[in-house]
Design an enzyme around this catalytic site. Structure first.
Site, PDB file in Angstrom:
ATOM      1  N   ALA A   1      -7.828  13.453  66.134  1.00 55.79           N
ATOM      2  CA  ALA A   1      -7.364  14.708  66.345  1.00 55.79           C
ATOM      3  C   ALA A   1      -6.295  14.790  67.304  1.00 55.79           C
ATOM      4  O   ALA A   1      -5.332  15.434  67.413  1.00 55.79           O
ATOM      5  CB  ALA A   1      -8.297  15.682  66.778  1.00 55.79           C
TER       6      ALA A   1
ATOM      7  N   ARG B   1      -2.925  13.159  65.786  1.00 60.89           N
ATOM      8  CA  ARG B   1      -2.139  14.056  64.919  1.00 60.89           C
ATOM      9  C   ARG B   1      -1.620  15.217  65.538  1.00 60.89           C
ATOM     10  O   ARG B   1      -0.550  15.665  65.171  1.00 60.89           O
ATOM     11  CB  ARG B   1      -3.211  14.193  63.739  1.00 60.89           C
ATOM     12  CG  ARG B   1      -3.323  13.066  62.967  1.00 60.89           C
ATOM     13  CD  ARG B   1      -3.368  13.185  61.232  1.00 60.89           C
ATOM     14  NE  ARG B   1      -3.553  11.939  60.753  1.00 60.89           N
ATOM     15  CZ  ARG B   1      -4.342  11.601  59.623  1.00 60.89           C
ATOM     16  NH1 ARG B   1      -5.132  12.560  59.227  1.00 60.89           N
ATOM     17  NH2 ARG B   1      -4.148  10.379  58.950  1.00 60.89           N
TER      18      ARG B   1
ATOM     19  N   THR C   1     -20.003  11.020  74.785  1.00 64.48           N
ATOM     20  CA  THR C   1     -21.335  10.438  75.189  1.00 64.48           C
ATOM     21  C   THR C   1     -22.372  11.045  74.405  1.00 64.48           C
ATOM     22  O   THR C   1     -22.413  12.200  74.260  1.00 64.48           O
ATOM     23  CB  THR C   1     -21.807  10.211  76.622  1.00 64.48           C
ATOM     24  OG1 THR C   1     -22.937   9.995  76.903  1.00 64.48           O
ATOM     25  CG2 THR C   1     -21.495  11.807  77.146  1.00 64.48           C
TER      26      THR C   1
ATOM     27  N   ASP D   1     -25.294  11.290  75.464  1.00 64.43           N
ATOM     28  CA  ASP D   1     -26.456  11.681  76.445  1.00 64.43           C
ATOM     29  C   ASP D   1     -26.132  13.284  76.831  1.00 64.43           C
ATOM     30  O   ASP D   1     -27.006  13.842  77.300  1.00 64.43           O
ATOM     31  CB  ASP D   1     -26.099  10.884  77.599  1.00 64.43           C
ATOM     32  CG  ASP D   1     -26.264   9.438  77.507  1.00 64.43           C
ATOM     33  OD1 ASP D   1     -27.196   9.046  76.550  1.00 64.43           O
ATOM     34  OD2 ASP D   1     -25.763   8.628  78.148  1.00 64.43           O
TER      35      ASP D   1
ATOM     36  N   MET E   1     -32.482   7.579  74.261  1.00 65.24           N
ATOM     37  CA  MET E   1     -31.547   7.320  75.415  1.00 65.24           C
ATOM     38  C   MET E   1     -31.167   8.670  76.143  1.00 65.24           C
ATOM     39  O   MET E   1     -32.073   9.602  75.863  1.00 65.24           O
ATOM     40  CB  MET E   1     -30.177   6.867  74.825  1.00 65.24           C
ATOM     41  CG  MET E   1     -30.277   5.383  74.343  1.00 65.24           C
ATOM     42  SD  MET E   1     -28.563   4.706  73.881  1.00 65.24           S
ATOM     43  CE  MET E   1     -28.928   3.133  73.849  1.00 65.24           C
TER      44      MET E   1
ATOM     45  N   LYS F   1     -55.077  18.415  66.962  1.00 65.82           N
ATOM     46  CA  LYS F   1     -54.251  17.610  66.013  1.00 65.82           C
ATOM     47  C   LYS F   1     -54.672  16.347  65.900  1.00 65.82           C
ATOM     48  O   LYS F   1     -55.677  15.864  66.663  1.00 65.82           O
ATOM     49  CB  LYS F   1     -52.987  17.443  66.902  1.00 65.82           C
ATOM     50  CG  LYS F   1     -52.061  18.703  66.925  1.00 65.82           C
ATOM     51  CD  LYS F   1     -50.844  18.364  67.330  1.00 65.82           C
ATOM     52  CE  LYS F   1     -49.767  19.627  67.225  1.00 65.82           C
ATOM     53  NZ  LYS F   1     -48.676  19.257  67.134  1.00 65.82           N
TER      54      LYS F   1
ATOM     55  N   HIS G   1     -30.211   1.137  70.382  1.00 71.50           N
ATOM     56  CA  HIS G   1     -28.918   1.281  70.082  1.00 71.50           C
ATOM     57  C   HIS G   1     -28.581   2.154  68.722  1.00 71.50           C
ATOM     58  O   HIS G   1     -27.554   2.482  68.325  1.00 71.50           O
ATOM     59  CB  HIS G   1     -28.118   0.006  70.039  1.00 71.50           C
ATOM     60  CG  HIS G   1     -27.720  -0.408  71.511  1.00 71.50           C
ATOM     61  ND1 HIS G   1     -28.568  -0.739  72.523  1.00 71.50           N
ATOM     62  CD2 HIS G   1     -26.737  -0.033  72.378  1.00 71.50           C
ATOM     63  CE1 HIS G   1     -28.242  -0.682  73.632  1.00 71.50           C
ATOM     64  NE2 HIS G   1     -26.893  -0.628  73.637  1.00 71.50           N
TER      65      HIS G   1
END
Ligand code: ADP
Length: 326
Positions: free
Chosen positions: A25, A28, A129, A131, A173, A217, A256
């Protein structure tokens, strides 16, 4: 203010799905506006080593759907030193780059802030990110994709957790923030999220056990934000073994995996809008701001505000996780 003819773009720090859509983005939109574009490889490292390539519209073809970043990313300790930043500036001048668009997390924006304080360089940052830990923006590029990855993993874990009637801690993470853990818990019906934001207020593990989380449960999944404050999933499982030995606790660490994958529609659209807004911002004479999204509108966020850690977790969502898992 000097005219901007050529912009350099880089991705830095932890990669996040949607970074490619943002690169596309920015590139361009810049070309559409008559600007030249250069891709800087491996984050700030490429500025220091001069690894800079000319970008055309076709440089960013067929990447909107790809995770990772075609510009690669790296940690660059040299950029933390004044000498490294001076070399970066000199290389920028040699490459005739007039302004930078940097895509990354809090470390990347801290580096940009320093660089802009020392040299007369207009910089626009995009929050990239998983996070979601930057202030002044409701969302960051990559957060939604990572959240969906977590959701799929928890759904799978639920099958085995239910069969074995166990307590599972799944570590996700989040850096300093509990957004992935809390939103992940809401999206999956996990029994709780243990997040750094709440750690000073209450002993979250004890609260969970005291609430009798297994009353109705036969399995429990708790999302744990990876952070020294929470002790992580391993730390919590050890505590359970010591303090609540009646429970059979197991640990899954997603790691990861959360960084990878094709970006969701939401991340692609966010990255495209933010990338285009970066060029509009430069054209409007903005500099040294992060582009954020607030209530679906693009906003300019000063670097200091983006890094201020003033974005607060929605406490009512913690209660909602509890209410919906009775
Ligand atoms: P993220 O942007 O994902 O938070 P890092 O914290 O690793 O990732 O930061 C990315 C890069 O930003 C670092 O490798 C370094 O080059 C640069 N950076 C981070 N903090 C600083 C700082 N205090 N001063 C200068 N550069 C920094």
């Amino acid at each position: 203010m000097a005219t901007i003819n050529c912009i350099g773009i880089l991705t830095s720090g932890g990669d996040a799905p949607g970074m490619n859509a943002a690169i596309r983005a920015v590139t361009r939109t810049a070309i559409y506006n008559g600007l030249r574009v250069k891709g800087i490889m491996r984050g700030y490292k490429g500025l220091i080593t001069g690894e800079i390539v000319d970008f055309t519209s076709s440089s960013v073809s067929n990447i909107i759907q790809k995770g990772g970043t075609i510009l690669k990313t790296a940690r660059c300790p040299e950029f933390r030193e004044a000498e490294g930043r001076k070399r970066a500036y000199e290389n920028m001048r040699v490459a005739e780059i007039d302004a930078l668009v940097v895509i990354g997390g809090d470390g990347t924006i801290t580096g940009a802030q320093r660089f802009a304080q020392e040299f007369d360089v207009p910089i626009i940052a995009l929050p990239g990110t998983i996070d979601n830990d930057l202030s002044g923006t409701d969302a960051t590029i990559g957060f939604d994709t990572a959240l969906n990855t977590i959701m799929e993993a928890v759904d799978k874990l639920r099958d085995t957790a239910t069969s074995h009637e166990r307590l599972f801690f799944m570590e996700v993470m989040g850096n300093t923030a509990g957004y992935l853990a809390l939103s992940g818990a809401l999206a999956t019906g996990a029994e709780a999220a243990i997040i750094p934001e709440m750690e000073t207020e209450t002993d979250q593990l004890k609260t969970l056990i005291d609430n009798g989380f297994r009353k109705s449960k036969n399995s429990a999944i708790v999302l744990v934000a990876e952070n020294p404050a929470t002790g992580g999933a391993m730390g919590l499982a050890e505590r359970v073994k010591r303090e609540f030995p009646q429970y059979d606790a197991r640990v899954t660490i997603l790691g990861h995996l959360q960084r990878g994958g094709s970006p969701t529609a939401s991340d692609r659209i966010l990255a495209s809008r933010l990338g285009a807004a970066a060029i509009s911002a430069l054209k409007d004479g903005q500099r040294n701001v992060m582009i954020g999204i607030r209530d679906l509108e693009m906003v300019y966020v000063p670097f200091s505000k983006a890094l201020s850690r003033t974005k607060s977790i929605r406490k009512e969502n913690i209660d909602l996780v509890k209410i919906l898992s009775i």
